[in-house]
Design an enzyme around this catalytic site. Sequence first.
Site, PDB file in Angstrom:
ATOM      1  N   LYS A 257       0.884  -1.181   0.000  1.00 61.16           N
ATOM      2  CA  LYS A 257       0.000   0.000   0.000  1.00 61.16           C
ATOM      3  C   LYS A 257       0.914   1.220   0.000  1.00 61.16           C
ATOM      4  CE  LYS A 257      -4.075   1.962   2.272  1.00 61.16           C
ATOM      5  NZ  LYS A 257      -3.758   3.360   2.094  1.00 61.16           N
ATOM      6  N   ARG A 262      -3.868   8.387  -5.231  1.00 57.82           N
ATOM      7  CA  ARG A 262      -4.461   7.537  -6.261  1.00 57.82           C
ATOM      8  C   ARG A 262      -4.640   8.331  -7.544  1.00 57.82           C
ATOM      9  NH1 ARG A 262      -9.078   3.482  -4.677  1.00 57.82           N
ATOM     10  NH2 ARG A 262      -9.591   2.521  -6.658  1.00 57.82           N
ATOM     11  N   ARG A 277      -8.105  10.848  -6.701  1.00 57.25           N
ATOM     12  CA  ARG A 277      -9.160  10.113  -5.987  1.00 57.25           C
ATOM     13  C   ARG A 277     -10.406  10.975  -5.816  1.00 57.25           C
ATOM     14  NH1 ARG A 277      -8.878   6.899  -1.170  1.00 57.25           N
ATOM     15  NH2 ARG A 277     -10.759   7.189   0.033  1.00 57.25           N
ATOM     16  N   PHE A 348      -2.160  -0.561 -10.418  1.00 59.42           N
ATOM     17  CA  PHE A 348      -2.709  -1.742  -9.756  1.00 59.42           C
ATOM     18  C   PHE A 348      -4.027  -2.246 -10.332  1.00 59.42           C
ATOM     19  CE2 PHE A 348      -3.514   1.861  -6.757  1.00 59.42           C
ATOM     20  CZ  PHE A 348      -4.895   1.958  -6.903  1.00 59.42           C
TER      21      PHE A 348
HETATM   22  P1  AMP Z   1      -7.449   4.503   2.280  1.00 60.66           P
HETATM   23  O1  AMP Z   1      -7.271   5.821   1.598  1.00 60.66           O
HETATM   24  O2  AMP Z   1      -6.710   4.407   3.568  1.00 60.66           O
HETATM   25  O3  AMP Z   1      -8.889   4.063   2.339  1.00 60.66           O
HETATM   26  O4  AMP Z   1      -6.739   3.400   1.369  1.00 60.66           O
HETATM   27  C1  AMP Z   1      -7.092   3.225   0.025  1.00 60.66           C
HETATM   28  C2  AMP Z   1      -6.107   3.972  -0.852  1.00 60.66           C
HETATM   29  O5  AMP Z   1      -4.818   3.371  -0.822  1.00 60.66           O
HETATM   30  C3  AMP Z   1      -6.457   3.904  -2.324  1.00 60.66           C
HETATM   31  O6  AMP Z   1      -7.443   4.832  -2.648  1.00 60.66           O
HETATM   32  C4  AMP Z   1      -5.135   4.224  -2.981  1.00 60.66           C
HETATM   33  O7  AMP Z   1      -4.965   5.621  -3.105  1.00 60.66           O
HETATM   34  C5  AMP Z   1      -4.093   3.759  -1.979  1.00 60.66           C
HETATM   35  N1  AMP Z   1      -3.261   2.640  -2.449  1.00 60.66           N
HETATM   36  C6  AMP Z   1      -1.930   2.558  -2.264  1.00 60.66           C
HETATM   37  N2  AMP Z   1      -1.436   1.426  -2.760  1.00 60.66           N
HETATM   38  C7  AMP Z   1      -2.482   0.748  -3.292  1.00 60.66           C
HETATM   39  C8  AMP Z   1      -2.621  -0.512  -3.956  1.00 60.66           C
HETATM   40  N3  AMP Z   1      -1.577  -1.310  -4.164  1.00 60.66           N
HETATM   41  N4  AMP Z   1      -3.860  -0.871  -4.349  1.00 60.66           N
HETATM   42  C9  AMP Z   1      -4.923  -0.086  -4.128  1.00 60.66           C
HETATM   43  N5  AMP Z   1      -4.858   1.103  -3.517  1.00 60.66           N
HETATM   44  C10 AMP Z   1      -3.649   1.523  -3.091  1.00 60.66           C
END
Ligand code: AMP
Length: 574
Positions: A257, A262, A277, A348
């Site tokens: 992650k 994004r 995003r 990804f």
């Molecule tokens: P969160 O913002 O904490 O809900 O985590 C989701 C976000 O992690 C996604 O919207 C992406 O921006 C980010 N992200 C980072 N690495 C990845 C990955 N390998 N696959 C999907 N999302 C990722």
Amino acid sequence: MLYSKLVDVYDELSETSARLGKIEAVAKLLKGTDNDNLPRVVLLLQGKVFPSWSDEDIGVADKMVLKIVSTATGFPENEVTKKYNETGDLGLTVETLMESKRQQTLGAKHVDIEKVFENMKKLASVEGKGSQEVKVSIVKELIMHSSPKEAKYIVRTALGQLRVGVAEGVIRDAIASAFLGATEGDEKKVAVKAIEWAWFMRSDYGEVARIAKDRGMKGLRGASLEIGKPFQVLLAEKSPSLEEAMKSFENFQVEVKFDGARIQAHKDGDRVWLFTRRLENVTTQFPDIVEMVRKNVSAKKCVLEGEIMAVDPESGKPLPFQSLSQRIRRKYEIDMMVEKIPVQTNWFDIVQAEGKSLFSETFRERREILECCIREVTGRFQLSKQLTTKDIGEAEKFYQEALQAGQEGVMVKNLDALYQPGRRVAGGWLKVKPIMETLDLVIIGAQWGTGKRAGWMGSFVLGCRDEESGEFLECGMMGTGVKEKKTEDDDITFKELTEMLRSHIVSEKGNMVTIRPKIVIETAYEEIQKSPNYSSGYALRFPRMVRMRSDKSPEDADGMERVGRLYVQQKGGK
Ligand code: AMP
């Protein structure tokens, strides 16, 4: 179509607190709106003139509006300011001032929706020298042709503070009622699902309303992603631990992650679009990514998803999120920024390839297609690093390595899941990251609120103790977690907190207040970042009040040493 028709609905909305009443009022308006005005009305109902994914913003500040109101009404600026201080609302101010002059104005005046909408849009596009004067004249023109009540809403819209605005859920339900005749029960559920799908694809309720009106359920269900327009992406759910996450799916892969932002990239031949995003268009800010997508993506037409990170130009190592946000915000001298802060993209997912939608393919299939499409450029343009294993030890090692490398954690992704846009759904992605311990911090300042929070302190400067000097150093601004209304017993409202802090005010400057360090707040946050903007050198990202710590005195609050230690720990001790 007259703006007054919309204004009547604004009034109705401000008088009804019941959701159903709001839906009914909006549905009636949508039904009576012609096709051309439908997208405009939908946006104006939300207090906007651009869909949320546009990179344009109306951008008019209080100060300028004071000036506009003064020139449009003929009242001197200090009188306008006085009235504004009384009401805390520039919309009400202009309405009252215009009302008091009414006798002198001959006949009723009205503007139409198109004029209001176009003038508001113009506000966003004027830039550079002399733009202030142009902006003043654009709003003034509208006010001069408006009734006092219309002027109130025009001013509020220009400021981005409509207040009676309706949330997207109300618009969605109003579309269901107006164009699909669905107001309750299963019929409504089915209609809402179709509308949501179209919205996931187009991210613009104006367009969705038009599809519903022209082509009904069939049109909505058939709405597809359009290259060049952003869609609502799949979201991740939280998992308490890696082990828990791995137990959730039968077949999965673990991915790093990345700690970045994004990005969705749309490609059509040589044309490339990039959206964040939040669906902001950031194509101009990243000519380097655009070029790499052109060169290294073999599909002619496709929509990809990935995470971008800033990297050190010398070592190629990932840089903290703030460096990337400098690139996202930067609107000029972009070539210089490309050199100074290069980026790395980790792809990804893929949701469209050569005109074929891939939403109903499994993640396993999508990843295969993605791997075929991308030509990797090490360190710059890569597939997201992944591991397919069922061994917890191996996965744990992968997770620890990701943290050591300065990343946020890992994603555990179900290989059998379809892509579900716009949803945090069970069965898709699970994120695993270390849980951040809360910090006990002291309120050392505040900013007076505006809009709904007028008259109260609306955000609070948090301080941590400097063990050397005993002083408190700033480490963030917090507004989240404090409530507008009390719904639970232990909720703390802005009003309550303001009352508690009032007697500790040391000085005031503009809308900022300095406060004697007395009150300790337990604070949760997403991350600690380094920051030159705060005197501690650290900034909490997304700070949120957990509870008051009235049992603690400021001397017991957390100090620089602990903040520094947590900063290091969050990056796996690196
Ligand atoms: P969160 O913002 O904490 O809900 O985590 C989701 C976000 O992690 C996604 O919207 C992406 O921006 C980010 N992200 C980072 N690495 C990845 C990955 N390998 N696959 C999907 N999302 C990722």
